[in-house]
Design a protein around this motif. Structure first.
Motif, mmCIF file in Angstrom:
data_model
loop_
_atom_site.group_PDB
_atom_site.id
_atom_site.type_symbol
_atom_site.label_atom_id
_atom_site.label_comp_id
_atom_site.label_asym_id
_atom_site.label_seq_id
_atom_site.Cartn_x
_atom_site.Cartn_y
_atom_site.Cartn_z
ATOM 1 N N SER A 28 0.796 -1.219 0.000
ATOM 2 C CA SER A 28 0.000 0.000 0.000
ATOM 3 C C SER A 28 0.834 1.277 0.000
ATOM 4 O O SER A 28 0.280 2.360 -0.191
ATOM 5 N N SER A 76 -1.650 -7.919 5.407
ATOM 6 C CA SER A 76 -1.853 -6.800 6.334
ATOM 7 C C SER A 76 -1.735 -7.209 7.790
ATOM 8 O O SER A 76 -2.416 -6.659 8.658
ATOM 9 N N ALA A 103 -3.653 -0.971 4.258
ATOM 10 C CA ALA A 103 -4.820 -0.369 3.610
ATOM 11 C C ALA A 103 -4.627 1.143 3.594
ATOM 12 O O ALA A 103 -4.759 1.806 4.625
ATOM 13 N N GLY A 108 -11.165 0.691 3.939
ATOM 14 C CA GLY A 108 -10.336 -0.399 4.438
ATOM 15 C C GLY A 108 -10.109 -1.436 3.355
ATOM 16 O O GLY A 108 -10.589 -1.309 2.227
ATOM 17 N N ASN A 109 -9.379 -2.481 3.713
ATOM 18 C CA ASN A 109 -9.121 -3.542 2.744
ATOM 19 C C ASN A 109 -10.124 -4.686 2.899
ATOM 20 O O ASN A 109 -10.954 -4.687 3.807
ATOM 21 N N ALA A 115 -8.780 1.846 6.809
ATOM 22 C CA ALA A 115 -7.831 2.724 6.122
ATOM 23 C C ALA A 115 -6.863 3.268 7.162
ATOM 24 O O ALA A 115 -7.237 3.545 8.301
#
Length: 166
Positions: A28, A76, A103, A108-109, A115
Motif C-alpha cells: 500500500s 496486512s 490499507a 479499508g481492505n 484505512a
C-alpha cells in the motif's frame, strides 16, 4: 518532522557505511520506499531491487509465494509482512529485506483492516515488525506515513545491530 527523503538518506548512509544491501517488498505504499531509496545518489551500492506486491497475482509472480506459503497467514498482518521481508531478502540475496502491507484508503481492505492500517517488517539477523495506524482515510497521506515508518524501521534496525552485520 522527518521526511521520506531524509529517512531514506539516513538508511542509505547506514547501508553504504556497512557495505550492505537491501531489497524491498511493498504494497500500500505503492513503491514510495523503493523510489526514496533510489533517489539517494549512490543507490546502486546498496539497492538490489524491489517489488510492489499489491495483489495475490503479484505475490505469486514477483516473489513466488503461493498458497502453501500463505497457509495460516493473511495480508496486512505482522507475520505476513515478516514473510514478505524474509522472502524478498532471500530472493535478491540481500543483507536486509523490508516489507509493508496495509490499507491506504480511502476505505479499508478486504481483510477487515481500516484505512490507515499497515504492517511493516525488517528482516536481517533478526526480524522486527510493527503496526502503523494513522486513523486517517487520506490515501496519499497514509502512503507517505507507511513509507516513512518503514524507512525509520530500517534505519533503527541498522543502528541497533552490532557491527551492522546480519
Amino acid at each position: 518532522m522527518t521526511t521520506i527523503a531524509a529517512a531514506a538518506a539516513r538508511a542509505a548512509q547506514l547501508l553504504t557505511a556497512r557495505r550492505q544491501t537491501i531489497a524491498v517488498a511493498e504494497s500500500s505504499s505503492g513503491g514510495l520506499v523503493s523510489a526514496a531509496l533510489l533517489a539517494v545518489p549512490g543507490a546502486s551500492a546498496y539497492f538490489l531491487g524491489g517489488a510492489v506486491v499489491y495483489t495475490a497475482a503479484a505475490r505469486r509472480a514477483l516473489l513466488a509465494i503461493g498458497e502453501a506459503e500463505m497457509a495460516g497467514l493473511r495480508p496486512s498482518t505482522e507475520p505476513y509482512a515478516a514473510m514478505l521481508a524474509r522472502t524478498v531478502r532471500d530472493r535478491f540475496q540481500a543483507d536486509w529485506g523490508i516489507a509493508e502491507s496495509g490499507a491506504a484508503g480511502p476505505a479499508g481492505n478486504r481483510y477487515g483492516d481500516p484505512a490507515g492500517h499497515s504492517c511493516i517488517a525488517l528482516c536481517g539477523p533478526r526480524t522486527i515488525t510493527a503496526t502503523v495506524a494513522t486513523g486517517s482515510a487520506d490515501r496519499a497521506a497514509n502512503m507517505d506515513a507507511f513509507a516513512l515508518a518503514l524507512l525509520r524501521l530500517l534505519a533503527d534496525g541498522l543502528t541497533a545491530e552490532p557491527n551492522g552485520r546480519p
